[in-house]
Write a protein that holds these residues in place. Structure first.
Motif, PDB file in Angstrom:
ATOM      1  N   ARG A 117       0.835  -1.205   0.000  1.00  0.00           N
ATOM      2  CA  ARG A 117       0.000   0.000   0.000  1.00  0.00           C
ATOM      3  C   ARG A 117       0.870   1.256   0.000  1.00  0.00           C
ATOM      4  O   ARG A 117       0.634   2.196  -0.746  1.00  0.00           O
ATOM      5  CB  ARG A 117      -0.922  -0.024   1.224  1.00  0.00           C
ATOM      6  CG  ARG A 117      -1.986   1.037   1.249  1.00  0.00           C
ATOM      7  CD  ARG A 117      -3.019   0.710   2.315  1.00  0.00           C
ATOM      8  NE  ARG A 117      -2.444   0.267   3.576  1.00  0.00           N
ATOM      9  CZ  ARG A 117      -2.100   1.071   4.576  1.00  0.00           C
ATOM     10  NH1 ARG A 117      -2.263   2.362   4.469  1.00  0.00           N
ATOM     11  NH2 ARG A 117      -1.595   0.572   5.688  1.00  0.00           N
ATOM     12  N   ILE A 118       1.915   1.257   0.823  1.00  0.00           N
ATOM     13  CA  ILE A 118       2.825   2.408   0.900  1.00  0.00           C
ATOM     14  C   ILE A 118       3.670   2.496  -0.363  1.00  0.00           C
ATOM     15  O   ILE A 118       3.906   3.587  -0.893  1.00  0.00           O
ATOM     16  CB  ILE A 118       3.715   2.298   2.159  1.00  0.00           C
ATOM     17  CG1 ILE A 118       2.837   2.413   3.401  1.00  0.00           C
ATOM     18  CG2 ILE A 118       4.797   3.362   2.156  1.00  0.00           C
ATOM     19  CD1 ILE A 118       3.550   2.129   4.683  1.00  0.00           C
ATOM     20  N   ARG A 119       4.116   1.340  -0.858  1.00  0.00           N
ATOM     21  CA  ARG A 119       4.949   1.314  -2.072  1.00  0.00           C
ATOM     22  C   ARG A 119       4.200   1.931  -3.252  1.00  0.00           C
ATOM     23  O   ARG A 119       4.763   2.728  -4.003  1.00  0.00           O
ATOM     24  CB  ARG A 119       5.348  -0.126  -2.395  1.00  0.00           C
ATOM     25  CG  ARG A 119       6.268  -0.244  -3.600  1.00  0.00           C
ATOM     26  CD  ARG A 119       6.590  -1.694  -3.911  1.00  0.00           C
ATOM     27  NE  ARG A 119       5.418  -2.510  -4.074  1.00  0.00           N
ATOM     28  CZ  ARG A 119       4.663  -2.545  -5.181  1.00  0.00           C
ATOM     29  NH1 ARG A 119       4.957  -1.774  -6.202  1.00  0.00           N
ATOM     30  NH2 ARG A 119       3.614  -3.334  -5.256  1.00  0.00           N
ATOM     31  N   ILE A 120       2.931   1.585  -3.407  1.00  0.00           N
ATOM     32  CA  ILE A 120       2.131   2.117  -4.516  1.00  0.00           C
ATOM     33  C   ILE A 120       2.003   3.633  -4.403  1.00  0.00           C
ATOM     34  O   ILE A 120       2.148   4.364  -5.388  1.00  0.00           O
ATOM     35  CB  ILE A 120       0.748   1.434  -4.565  1.00  0.00           C
ATOM     36  CG1 ILE A 120       0.918  -0.014  -5.041  1.00  0.00           C
ATOM     37  CG2 ILE A 120      -0.218   2.187  -5.469  1.00  0.00           C
ATOM     38  CD1 ILE A 120      -0.332  -0.849  -4.962  1.00  0.00           C
ATOM     39  N   LYS A 121       1.764   4.120  -3.174  1.00  0.00           N
ATOM     40  CA  LYS A 121       1.639   5.574  -2.980  1.00  0.00           C
ATOM     41  C   LYS A 121       2.946   6.288  -3.303  1.00  0.00           C
ATOM     42  O   LYS A 121       2.944   7.364  -3.909  1.00  0.00           O
ATOM     43  CB  LYS A 121       1.216   5.876  -1.541  1.00  0.00           C
ATOM     44  CG  LYS A 121      -0.235   5.527  -1.265  1.00  0.00           C
ATOM     45  CD  LYS A 121      -0.611   5.844   0.157  1.00  0.00           C
ATOM     46  CE  LYS A 121      -2.072   5.471   0.411  1.00  0.00           C
ATOM     47  NZ  LYS A 121      -2.467   5.661   1.810  1.00  0.00           N
ATOM     48  N   ILE A 122       4.065   5.692  -2.901  1.00  0.00           N
ATOM     49  CA  ILE A 122       5.368   6.314  -3.185  1.00  0.00           C
ATOM     50  C   ILE A 122       5.648   6.299  -4.688  1.00  0.00           C
ATOM     51  O   ILE A 122       6.146   7.279  -5.245  1.00  0.00           O
ATOM     52  CB  ILE A 122       6.492   5.606  -2.397  1.00  0.00           C
ATOM     53  CG1 ILE A 122       6.307   5.855  -0.895  1.00  0.00           C
ATOM     54  CG2 ILE A 122       7.859   6.088  -2.850  1.00  0.00           C
ATOM     55  CD1 ILE A 122       7.251   5.076  -0.009  1.00  0.00           C
ATOM     56  N   GLU A 123       5.314   5.185  -5.356  1.00  0.00           N
ATOM     57  CA  GLU A 123       5.509   5.113  -6.806  1.00  0.00           C
ATOM     58  C   GLU A 123       4.672   6.166  -7.519  1.00  0.00           C
ATOM     59  O   GLU A 123       5.146   6.826  -8.453  1.00  0.00           O
ATOM     60  CB  GLU A 123       5.153   3.715  -7.333  1.00  0.00           C
ATOM     61  CG  GLU A 123       6.216   2.676  -7.049  1.00  0.00           C
ATOM     62  CD  GLU A 123       5.858   1.316  -7.633  1.00  0.00           C
ATOM     63  OE1 GLU A 123       4.849   1.215  -8.368  1.00  0.00           O
ATOM     64  OE2 GLU A 123       6.581   0.353  -7.347  1.00  0.00           O
ATOM     65  N   LEU A 124       3.422   6.335  -7.079  1.00  0.00           N
ATOM     66  CA  LEU A 124       2.569   7.372  -7.670  1.00  0.00           C
ATOM     67  C   LEU A 124       3.180   8.754  -7.458  1.00  0.00           C
ATOM     68  O   LEU A 124       3.220   9.575  -8.383  1.00  0.00           O
ATOM     69  CB  LEU A 124       1.161   7.314  -7.065  1.00  0.00           C
ATOM     70  CG  LEU A 124       0.288   6.122  -7.463  1.00  0.00           C
ATOM     71  CD1 LEU A 124      -0.977   6.080  -6.621  1.00  0.00           C
ATOM     72  CD2 LEU A 124      -0.058   6.166  -8.940  1.00  0.00           C
ATOM     73  N   LEU A 125       3.681   9.008  -6.247  1.00  0.00           N
ATOM     74  CA  LEU A 125       4.306  10.295  -5.952  1.00  0.00           C
ATOM     75  C   LEU A 125       5.525  10.534  -6.823  1.00  0.00           C
ATOM     76  O   LEU A 125       5.725  11.642  -7.357  1.00  0.00           O
ATOM     77  CB  LEU A 125       4.688  10.361  -4.465  1.00  0.00           C
ATOM     78  CG  LEU A 125       5.432  11.622  -4.022  1.00  0.00           C
ATOM     79  CD1 LEU A 125       4.541  12.850  -4.175  1.00  0.00           C
ATOM     80  CD2 LEU A 125       5.919  11.488  -2.587  1.00  0.00           C
ATOM     81  N   VAL A 186      -1.685   2.289 -11.204  1.00  0.00           N
ATOM     82  CA  VAL A 186      -3.075   2.146 -10.763  1.00  0.00           C
ATOM     83  C   VAL A 186      -3.644   0.801 -11.209  1.00  0.00           C
ATOM     84  O   VAL A 186      -4.365   0.138 -10.463  1.00  0.00           O
ATOM     85  CB  VAL A 186      -3.936   3.316 -11.309  1.00  0.00           C
ATOM     86  CG1 VAL A 186      -5.418   3.064 -11.088  1.00  0.00           C
ATOM     87  CG2 VAL A 186      -3.523   4.622 -10.636  1.00  0.00           C
TER      88      VAL A 186
END
Length: 196
Positions: A117-125, A186
């Motif tokens: 969950r955190i990895r996806i948010k960081i990748e999006l950022l 996504v």
């Protein structure tokens, strides 16, 4: 006998239609991102082809310089200016393709250890920041190109704006490729490199 087989066949056709119809909206949802991915892959391959052509022309320009300087004892000044412009175009196009194909430097060791969950948010950022950088670079270099458009490169007689066009193109491509990466994150997929 025919009346008993008709309801069964109706049930089978209903089951088949129920199985097929839910897939149609999903296919429509996936069609746009797939089309965008194909568009970006085509752009990246075109950039690579232009980059290779630019490298060949760069080698020719340098050979003309060397030949003029050491054989003719008369260095053609235009060859040096063309070589400088070609370096800019090849570098900027290569940078944009590197962003799309993840050829740039990245520190992923800590990102791999993070929860999904955190990895996806960081990748999006990360992709948002890279896209923002591309947009800022394209905008500011476009302003620079316009500000010097009236000046001429003395050895070629073309506008000084041509020096600032490569980062405008690269910045625009970086924005497009960053959007492609955002869509891929996504969807839970990865962007296929252009040379595969």
């Amino acid at each position: 006998m025919s009346s008993s087989s008709t309801p069964a066949s109706a049930e089978v056709s209903n089951e088949v239609s129920n199985e097929v119809s839910p897939a149609l909206p999903e296919e429509k949802l996936n069609a746009a991102p797939n089309l965008y991915t194909r568009f970006c892959a085509t752009l990246a391959r075109a950039c690579m082809a232009l980059g290779i052509t630019g490298l060949v022309l760069l080698v020719i320009a340098v050979l003309v310089q060397v030949f003029g300087r050491y054989v003719l004892n008369d260095t053609p000044t235009w060859a040096e200016t063309i070589a400088m412009l070609l370096v800019l175009y090849v570098t900027m196009l290569g940078t944009a393709v590197g962003v799309r194909d993840a050829g740039h430097i990245g520190l992923e060791s800590l990102l791999v250890l993070a929860p999904e969950r955190i990895r996806i948010k960081i990748e999006l950022l990360i992709h948002v920041l890279v896209g923002t950088f591309g947009a800022v670079m394209a905008w500011n270099c476009a302003l620079l190109a316009l500000s010097v458009a009236d000046y001429k490169l003395p050895t070629l007689g073309i506008s000084e704006g041509w020096r600032y066009l490569p980062p405008v193109i690269a910045g625009t491509l970086i924005v497009l490729f960053s959007i492609e990466h955002l869509i891929a994150v996504v969807k839970g997929t990865e962007v296929e490199p252009a040379w595969h």
